[in-house]
Design an enzyme around this catalytic site. Structure first.
Site, short mmCIF file in Angstrom:
data_model
loop_
_atom_site.label_atom_id
_atom_site.label_comp_id
_atom_site.label_asym_id
_atom_site.label_seq_id
_atom_site.Cartn_x
_atom_site.Cartn_y
_atom_site.Cartn_z
N HIS A 34 0.83 -1.21 0.00
CA HIS A 34 0.00 0.00 0.00
C HIS A 34 0.86 1.26 0.00
O HIS A 34 0.62 2.21 -0.76
CB HIS A 34 -0.91 -0.02 1.23
CG HIS A 34 -1.67 1.23 1.48
ND1 HIS A 34 -2.97 1.43 1.08
CD2 HIS A 34 -1.30 2.39 2.09
CE1 HIS A 34 -3.37 2.64 1.43
NE2 HIS A 34 -2.37 3.24 2.06
N GLU A 35 1.89 1.27 0.85
CA GLU A 35 2.74 2.46 0.95
C GLU A 35 3.59 2.67 -0.30
O GLU A 35 3.76 3.79 -0.78
CB GLU A 35 3.62 2.36 2.19
CG GLU A 35 2.87 2.27 3.51
CD GLU A 35 1.91 3.43 3.73
OE1 GLU A 35 2.17 4.54 3.22
OE2 GLU A 35 0.89 3.23 4.41
N HIS B 266 1.63 4.31 -3.03
CA HIS B 266 1.55 5.78 -2.97
C HIS B 266 2.68 6.42 -3.79
O HIS B 266 2.46 7.40 -4.50
CB HIS B 266 1.66 6.25 -1.52
CG HIS B 266 0.38 6.17 -0.74
ND1 HIS B 266 -0.80 6.74 -1.16
CD2 HIS B 266 0.10 5.57 0.46
CE1 HIS B 266 -1.75 6.51 -0.27
NE2 HIS B 266 -1.23 5.80 0.73
N GLU C 250 -5.87 6.91 -0.91
CA GLU C 250 -5.85 5.73 -0.06
C GLU C 250 -6.51 4.54 -0.76
O GLU C 250 -5.99 3.42 -0.71
CB GLU C 250 -6.56 6.02 1.27
CG GLU C 250 -5.82 7.00 2.17
CD GLU C 250 -4.45 6.51 2.57
OE1 GLU C 250 -4.30 5.31 2.86
OE2 GLU C 250 -3.51 7.31 2.60
#
Length: 268
Positions: free
Chosen positions: A127-128, A131, A190
Site C-alpha cells: 500500500h505504501e 503511494h 488511499e
C-alpha cells in the site's frame, strides 16, 4: 457573487492545463512539481525522521521487515528498482508505516503487533509503495497549490466587495476547499493505494486475502465515529468491500506466482 467563483475556476483551469498526468489506474492527475524536487523532499523528510525517532536495533525484526519489503519491491516496475531502497524500522508504538519518494520505507514496530504475519505486513508495505508509484505526494502538493491559488484569487475578489458578509464568505470558501477537494483527494489516494498494493502483494507471493484481515485488525485499533465525508481515509468497511471486490483478480495473480514455486518465507 459570480466573480470569485469565475476567477477561482479560471485559476484551477490554468493550473490543470499546466501539467496533466495519469495514475497507474488511469485516473487523471494534476502534477505541478518536478519529480526530482519531490524526491529530494522525500529524502530530506526521511533524514529528519531518523534524527528524531529511535531506530530499532533488533536484528530479527529488521531482517523480517527487510525480507517482506524486498519481496514486494521485486515486483514493482523496473524504474523503481534502479536504485536500492532504504528500509528502516522505527522503534515506536505507532501502528504505521510509510514510503517516500526518493526510495525510502519506514515501518514502526507498533505495526508489527497489528500486522500479524508476513502477508499482512506485505499488504501495508505494498500500500505504501503504491503511494510512491502513483505519485500521490506530487499530486497532493499540486492540489494544495491549486487550492491556495484559487483561494488567493477569491480573497482578492472578496476584498474588493462592499459587503458585511465578506468574512463569512471567505471562511466558507476555505471550508469548502477542505471538505470538497483536499479530504476527498486523500481518500482517493488511499483507495487507489489499497488496490495497487493488493496487486503488488499478490504478485510477490503473499496471500491477498490477508489484506482484509489486516484492515479488520486496523478497525479494532481505531476509535471510529468520524463521518467518511470528513475523514482523510476511507472507513474500514468501505476499503474492505473494495478489496473483496478486487480479490478474484488478486487471487489469480497469487496463484500464478505460487505455480512458479519459491513463495516468500519471511519469519516474524
Amino acid at each position: 457573487m459570480k466573480k470569485p467563483f469565475t476567477l477561482g475556476m479560471a485559476a484551477l483551469i490554468m493550473l490543470g492545463l499546466s501539467s496533466c498526468a495519469e495514475s497507474p489506474t488511469g485516473r487523471p492527475q494534476l502534477m505541478l512539481f518536478d519529480q526530482t524536487q519531490v524526491n529530494k523532499m522525500g529524502i530530506q523528510t526521511f533524514e529528519d525522521l531518523k534524527a528524531k525517532t529511535p531506530v530499532s536495533k533488533d536484528k530479527k525484526t529488521n531482517q523480517y521487515v527487510q525480507c517482506v519489503a524486498k519481496q514486494v519491491l521485486r515486483v514493482t516496475p523496473a524504474k523503481y528498482q534502479q536504485n536500492p531502497w532504504e528500509i528502516v524500522v522505527f522503534d515506536s508504538d505507532q501502528v504505521n508505516a510509510f514510503a517516500l519518494p526518493g526510495g525510502k520505507i519506514g515501518v514502526y514496530t507498533g505495526l508489527l503487533l497489528v500486522a500479524e504475519n508476513q502477508h499482512q505486513l506485505a499488504a501495508v508495505i505494498g500500500h505504501e509503495i503504491a503511494h510512491v508509484m502513483s505519485g500521490h505526494s506530487n499530486e497532493r502538493l499540486s492540489s494544495n497549490q491549486a487550492v491556495q491559488t484559487t483561494l488567493g484569487v477569491a480573497d482578492v475578489a472578496l476584498s474588493a466587495m462592499d459587503t458585511r458578509f465578506k468574512t463569512e464568505l471567505s471562511t466558507a470558501f476555505g471550508l469548502g476547499a477542505q471538505v470538497g477537494v483536499i479530504l476527498p483527494f486523500s481518500r482517493v489516494h488511499e483507495s487507489e493505494a489499497d488496490l495497487i498494493g493488493l496487486d503488488l502483494m499478490a504478485k510477490a507471493g503473499f496471500k491477498p486475502e490477508e489484506s482484509v484481515k489486516l484492515w479488520q485488525n486496523m478497525a479494532k485499533q481505531g476509535s471510529g465515529g468520524t463521518p467518511q465525508i470528513l475523514s482523510s481515509h476511507p472507513v474500514p468497511e468501505n476499503r474492505i468491500k473494495a478489496l473483496q471486490k478486487n480479490m478474484p483478480k488478486a487471487d489469480a495473480e497469487y496463484q500464478q506466482r505460487k505455480a512458479t514455486g519459491g513463495l516468500p518465507a519471511c519469519n516474524k
